[in-house]
Design a protein around this motif. Structure first.
Motif, mmCIF file in Angstrom:
data_model
loop_
_atom_site.group_PDB
_atom_site.id
_atom_site.type_symbol
_atom_site.label_atom_id
_atom_site.label_comp_id
_atom_site.label_asym_id
_atom_site.label_seq_id
_atom_site.Cartn_x
_atom_site.Cartn_y
_atom_site.Cartn_z
ATOM 1 N N MET A 17 0.823 -1.208 0.000
ATOM 2 C CA MET A 17 0.000 0.000 0.000
ATOM 3 C C MET A 17 0.861 1.264 0.000
ATOM 4 N N GLY A 18 1.948 1.230 0.765
ATOM 5 C CA GLY A 18 2.826 2.400 0.822
ATOM 6 C C GLY A 18 2.294 3.495 1.731
ATOM 7 N N LEU A 19 1.604 3.064 2.806
ATOM 8 C CA LEU A 19 1.144 3.986 3.845
ATOM 9 C C LEU A 19 0.186 5.084 3.366
ATOM 10 N N PRO A 20 -0.806 4.757 2.561
ATOM 11 C CA PRO A 20 -1.811 5.786 2.264
ATOM 12 C C PRO A 20 -2.547 6.100 3.567
ATOM 13 N N ASN A 21 -2.597 7.354 3.928
ATOM 14 C CA ASN A 21 -3.311 7.737 5.160
ATOM 15 C C ASN A 21 -3.574 9.229 5.127
ATOM 16 N N GLN A 22 -4.389 9.689 6.055
ATOM 17 C CA GLN A 22 -4.872 11.074 6.008
ATOM 18 C C GLN A 22 -4.028 12.048 6.833
ATOM 19 N N GLY A 23 -2.916 11.553 7.380
ATOM 20 C CA GLY A 23 -2.097 12.414 8.231
ATOM 21 C C GLY A 23 -2.591 12.347 9.677
ATOM 22 N N PHE A 24 -1.667 12.423 10.626
ATOM 23 C CA PHE A 24 -2.013 12.123 12.029
ATOM 24 C C PHE A 24 -3.111 13.025 12.601
ATOM 25 N N GLN A 25 -3.157 14.291 12.157
ATOM 26 C CA GLN A 25 -4.129 15.212 12.773
ATOM 27 C C GLN A 25 -5.563 14.730 12.550
ATOM 28 N N TYR A 26 -5.786 14.139 11.380
ATOM 29 C CA TYR A 26 -7.099 13.586 11.046
ATOM 30 C C TYR A 26 -7.484 12.495 12.052
#
Ligand code: DHB
Length: 315
Positions: free
Chosen positions: A70-79
Motif C-alpha cells: 500500500m505504501g502507507l496511504p493515510n490522512q495524516g495524524f491530525q485527522y
C-alpha cells in the motif's frame, strides 16, 4: 462465558479487534469499527502529512491470503486525532512517522491532545520504497525507542503503548528484542506484521499480482499463521522467563474462532484481524466471537485465563 481481556491497564470487552491496515483509514471506516463488535478501534498507520501511497494495483488476495504494498496511504495524524471525537470505544492510533523526527512530532501531538487512549508504534512496515524494516535493525530500533520514550515519559496520564513487530525467523532474536523492549514502558507488542517482500505470481498472465516494488509485498492471511503463532509463543515464553508484564497480541492469518483459540493457547492476550477483516468487513467480529465461545464451551472453559499460554508439547 467471558471473552474479557486486558492489554496493559486497558480492559477490553472481548479479545478481538481490527489490525491496523484494512478498513481503518477514513473517518467513515473508523466509525463503522466503533459501531461494530470490534472491542477497540485501531487506525491505519499515520504519517505527518497525508499520503496517497504506492501505485495501484497494490493489494491482492486469494483463498490462502493476501499481498499488499500500500505504501502507507493515510490522512495524516491530525485527522486521526480529530476522529477521536466520533469514537466511543478505546481508540489507538498507529504511528509510522517514516523518520524519527516525524514520529516524535506525531507522538507529541497525540499526547498533547489528551484524546487518544494510546498508540501502536509501527516498527515493521515493509512497503516504503528505499527503506528497510526498523525492527530488523536493533541498534536503530533502540535509538528510536529511547528518543520516543523521553517524550512519552513526560506525561503521567494512562496511555497505552504498543509495538507492531515484524516476524522473526530465528530464535536468537527473541531475547535480544526483549532486552531492548524491557528498557521502556511498553504495555504490549503485536506479533506479527505481514511477512515482508513476498511474491505472488500469476502463471496465466506470467506476471506479478501487484505493481509496486517489482511485485513484492507484505504477505498476510493463512500463509503466515504458523509464523504468527511461533512469534507469539516465543515472546510470551521469553516475557514469562524474565518476569515481564508485557502483553502479546496475536495477528496473522486469523479466519476462525479456532485460529483465535490457538493464538491464545500460545499466550496471546488478544488478537487483531487483518486480511479476513478486509474480505468480510465488520461481520467478522460477531462471527469470530461466537466461534471462539463455541470452542470454549465445548471444552468447558469459561474465560481466556483458563487456557491462555497453556500450550502443551506433544508427548
Ligand atoms: C503498510 C503496510 C504495513 O505492513 C504496515 O505495517 C504499515 C503500512 C502500507 O503499505 O501501507
Amino acid at each position: 462465558m467471558s471473552l474479557h481481556t486486558n492489554i496493559g491497564f486497558q480492559l477490553l470487552d472481548t479479545c478481538i479487534y481490527n489490525a491496523s491496515g484494512p478498513r481503518c483509514t477514513s473517518l467513515k471506516e473508523l466509525i463503522q469499527l466503533d459501531k461494530s463488535h470490534s472491542s477497540l478501534v485501531l487506525s491505519k498507520s499515520s504519517t505527518v502529512l497525508p499520503r496517497e501511497g504506492n501505485v495501484k494495483p497494490r493489494y491482492y488476495h486469494n483463498e490462502l491470503g493476501s499481498i499488499n504494498s500500500m505504501g502507507l496511504p493515510n490522512q495524516g495524524f491530525q485527522y486521526y486525532i480529530d476522529s477521536a471525537n466520533a469514537i466511543s470505544k478505546p481508540y489507538l492510533i498507529s504511528v509510522n512517522g517514516l523518520t524519527l523526527e516525524d514520529t516524535k512530532l506525531i507522538i507529541t501531538k497525540i499526547l498533547q491532545s489528551n484524546k487518544i487512549n494510546g498508540i501502536e508504534i509501527n516498527l515493521s512496515c515493509p512497503n516504503i520504497i528505499g527503506k528497510g524494516q526498523l525492527a530488523y535493525d536493533l541498534v536503530e530500533m533502540e535509538r528510536y525507542l529511547s528518543e520516543i520514550f523521553i517524550i512519552i515519559n513526560q506525561y503521567s496520564f494512562p496511555f497505552l503503548v504498543g509495538l507492531k513487530l515484524p516476524p522473526y525467523f530465528d530464535l536468537h532474536w527473541y531475547p535480544q528484542i526483549t532486552n531492548i523492549i524491557k528498557k521502556f514502558n511498553v504495555h504490549y507488542i503485536t506479533c506479527i506484521n505481514s511477512i515482508g517482500n513476498g511474491l505472488l505470481v500469476d502463471s496465466e498472465t506470467e506476471s506479478t499480482v501487484i505493481k509496486p516494488k517489482g511485485g513484492m509485498g507484505g504477505i498476510g492471511g493463512q500463509y503466515i499463521k504458523p509464523i504468527g503463532l511461533s512469534n507469539v509463543r516465543n515472546f510470551y515464553l521469553e516475557f514469562q522467563k524474565q518476569n515481564l508484564k508485557i502483553d502479546v497480541i496475536g495477528c496473522g492469518g486469523i479466519e476462525s474462532g479456532e485460529d483465535i483459540f490457538e493464538y491464545i493457547l500460545c499466550g496471546a492476550s488478544a488478537v487483531q484481524i487483518g486480511t479476513q477483516f478486509y474480505r468480510e468487513g465488520i461481520k467478522c467480529f460477531p462471527r469470530l466471537q461466537q466461534e471462539l465461545k463455541d470452542i470454549m464451551s465445548k471444552k468447558g472453559y469459561r474465560c481466556l485465563d483458563d487456557f491462555k499460554g497453556k500450550l502443551q508439547i506433544i508427548n
